[in-house]
Structures are given as C-alpha cells and as structure tokens.
Motif scaffolding. Structure first.
Motif, PDB file in Angstrom:
ATOM      1  N   SER A  87      -1.201 -16.610  -6.363  1.00  0.00           N
ATOM      2  CA  SER A  87      -0.130 -15.963  -5.594  1.00  0.00           C
ATOM      3  C   SER A  87       0.881 -15.291  -6.510  1.00  0.00           C
ATOM      4  CB  SER A  87       0.582 -17.000  -4.704  1.00  0.00           C
ATOM      5  OG  SER A  87      -0.302 -17.550  -3.752  1.00  0.00           O
ATOM      6  N   LEU A  90      -0.525 -12.180  -7.722  1.00  0.00           N
ATOM      7  CA  LEU A  90      -0.519 -11.172  -6.663  1.00  0.00           C
ATOM      8  C   LEU A  90       0.872 -10.568  -6.469  1.00  0.00           C
ATOM      9  CD1 LEU A  90      -2.884 -12.766  -3.987  1.00  0.00           C
ATOM     10  CD2 LEU A  90      -3.246 -10.633  -5.226  1.00  0.00           C
ATOM     11  N   ILE A  91       1.907 -11.355  -6.691  1.00  0.00           N
ATOM     12  CA  ILE A  91       3.270 -10.816  -6.596  1.00  0.00           C
ATOM     13  C   ILE A  91       3.483  -9.778  -7.696  1.00  0.00           C
ATOM     14  CG2 ILE A  91       5.728 -11.366  -6.795  1.00  0.00           C
ATOM     15  CD1 ILE A  91       5.037 -14.112  -5.509  1.00  0.00           C
ATOM     16  N   LEU A  94       1.702  -6.742  -6.655  1.00  0.00           N
ATOM     17  CA  LEU A  94       2.427  -6.041  -5.605  1.00  0.00           C
ATOM     18  C   LEU A  94       3.496  -5.108  -6.184  1.00  0.00           C
ATOM     19  CD1 LEU A  94       3.287  -5.596  -2.618  1.00  0.00           C
ATOM     20  CD2 LEU A  94       4.743  -7.622  -2.861  1.00  0.00           C
ATOM     21  N   TYR A 114      -6.799 -16.835  -2.747  1.00  0.00           N
ATOM     22  CA  TYR A 114      -6.031 -16.112  -1.745  1.00  0.00           C
ATOM     23  C   TYR A 114      -6.540 -16.378  -0.321  1.00  0.00           C
ATOM     24  CZ  TYR A 114      -4.120 -11.974   0.725  1.00  0.00           C
ATOM     25  OH  TYR A 114      -3.493 -11.137   1.616  1.00  0.00           O
ATOM     26  N   ILE A 220       1.516  -7.730   0.368  1.00  0.00           N
ATOM     27  CA  ILE A 220       0.338  -7.801  -0.504  1.00  0.00           C
ATOM     28  C   ILE A 220      -0.910  -7.349   0.256  1.00  0.00           C
ATOM     29  CG2 ILE A 220      -1.249  -9.429  -1.633  1.00  0.00           C
ATOM     30  CD1 ILE A 220       1.371 -10.901  -2.579  1.00  0.00           C
ATOM     31  N   LYS A 223      -0.933  -3.720   0.542  1.00  0.00           N
ATOM     32  CA  LYS A 223      -1.340  -3.032  -0.688  1.00  0.00           C
ATOM     33  C   LYS A 223      -2.858  -3.035  -0.827  1.00  0.00           C
ATOM     34  CE  LYS A 223      -0.312  -2.305  -5.525  1.00  0.00           C
ATOM     35  NZ  LYS A 223       0.653  -2.515  -6.626  1.00  0.00           N
TER      36      LYS A 223
END
Length: 268
Positions: A87, A90-91, A94, A114, A220, A223
């Motif tokens: 996570s 992923l941030i 993003l 995820y 996310i 995106k």
C-alpha cells in the motif's frame, strides 16, 4: 431505462445484498466476499494484464483455506506487513508524476498485496472478543459511505482547491476535509448507539484511517484505470462499473485498520 434509475436500482441491490449477507452469518459473509474476490481477481487481471487462471486459482485457494481461520499473531502480522508495504508503494505510485510502466513481478506482488491478502484480512475484521460481530464491518462500510457522501457534498458546494486533478478532477481538498469531519462525527454515533462501546477514541481513530485511506484507495484504482485507458474496472453493476470500483476503498483501508488492531493487541 433512465441511467440515474438504473444506477439507483443497481446500488440498492448491492447494499441490500452486502448488508444481508454480513448480518445473516459468518458463512454467508464469507461466501459473498469469496464471490466478490473472484470477480475482483478477474477485473484486476484484465486491468494490469496478468494471467487470469493463476490469479483465480491462487486467490480462491488461499481465501478458502484462510477465511475461517482465527486470529494468529504471526500469520496476521505477515499478511498485514506485506499488504501495508504494498500500500505504501502504491501511494508513492499514485503521487509520482511519471507515467510508470508496471513490471510483471510487481503486478503479481500487487495481486497478493492489493487484492488477495486484503480480502483475507477483511474476513478477520468482524471477529470480536465474543466471536463473529457483523456490527464492526458494517460500521466500517458506513464510515466509508459517510466519507464519500460528505466529501462529494462539501466538495461540490465549497470546493475550490483540487486534491489530485491529474487523476480525479472532481475531488477537492475541502471535500476531503469535510469527509473526515463527518466521518469522525458518524464514528461517535456508531460507537455510542450501534456498537454500544465507550471506546470512542478507537472509533475516532478508525474514522480518520477510513477517510484518509479510502480516498487514497479510490485514487489509486483510478490511476490503474487511467493507465489501462478504461472508464470502469468492469460492468457487472449497471451504472457503477465493476466490483473493484465499489470495493477499491475497503480493500485499501482494511490493512491499515488491521494494523491498528495489531497495535492495540500488542499494547494490551
């Protein structure tokens, strides 16, 4: 059929199915989210272009053999550590302004961190001190819906500063703050009158976690769709898109709530 009416009926069916299965029993809850997982695996495999059959077999095999398991500090800590690590990556993904190409190994890491592991942690969330407690998970969903609703309303009426316009042009900083404020207020009422606990501070913290990470989860997934050049992750829900479009917030929130659980367990 009118698009607004179609969207309203589809959303109502989803909410009734969700709440009834969560409330009826842990088995009905596990079955429903097993079906949701299968659909999410299908949608995610198409979205990031990984092997569908591997995703389905691996995801459902792990889910079936873990969804009924009780709290296990070592296993749960591993699942939580892995998912929160993914996570955090992923941030970063993003907020990166570069148009990134996702490598194949990373796509499979995302499949587990995820999609699959968050669904497993989600089945553990309703397990309170006295066994299965559907009020816990329902309260989290209510907090997500409260955050989404008031972020939209506050943003629509007072929003002037865009949150992340390159990904989601309609989200605003004012809406984000409004969503947090109303989620905190809702958490107090849920703790007082629905869950009936005096641990208000715990639910206020959960409300803040929900507001922040549900918004990030939504961005996310947006995106991913932007990179794949698609509007929705699927079309199973008329007017709403796919299962990932509906569950992108909860699957991103759950690992951080479970991390909070583990911290409380360690402290206590």
């Amino acid at each position: 059929m009118n698009e607004t009416l179609k969207r309203a009926i589809s959303g109502a069916v989803y909410i009734v199915l969700l709440l009834s299965c969560i409330l009826y029993s842990k088995n009905s809850f596990n079955i429903l989210f097993g079906i949701f997982l299968a659909i999410a695996l299908y949608e995610f495999s198409k979205l990031v272009k990984i092997n569908l059959w591997f995703s389905l077999v691996a995801g459902l095999f792990i889910y079936i053999f873990t969804c009924k398991s009780k709290f296990d500090l070592i296993i749960d800590s591993f699942l939580t550590g892995f998912t929160t690590s993914i996570s955090i990556l992923l941030i970063g993904f993003l907020f990166s302004k570069k148009r990134q190409k996702i490598s194949k190994p990373y796509r499979y890491a995302l499949l587990f961190g995820y999609i699959i592991f968050p669904f497993i942690l989600l089945t553990k969330i309703p397990l309170g001190l006295n066994g299965y407690n559907p009020k816990i998970l329902i309260s989290i969903f209510i907090l997500i819906w409260t955050n989404d609703t008031f972020a939209y309303l506050v943003g629509k009426n007072f929003g002037k500063h865009k949150l992340l316009p390159s990904i989601s042009p309609k989200k605003t900083i004012e809406g984000f703050v409004g969503g947090i404020a109303f989620s905190i207020l809702m958490s107090y009422f849920l703790a007082s009158y629905y869950i009936e606990t005096k641990q208000f501070i715990y639910w206020i913290i959960i409300a803040i976690i929900v507001s922040i990470f549900s918004t990030l989860g939504d961005l996310i997934e947006s995106k991913f769709k932007r990179i794949a050049n698609v509007k929705d992750s699927g079309n199973i829900m008329p007017g709403h898109g796919g299962i990932l479009d509906r569950l992108d917030s909860i699957i991103f929130v759950i690992p951080f709530i479970y991390l909070f659980y583990l911290i409380l367990n360690y402290v206590s």
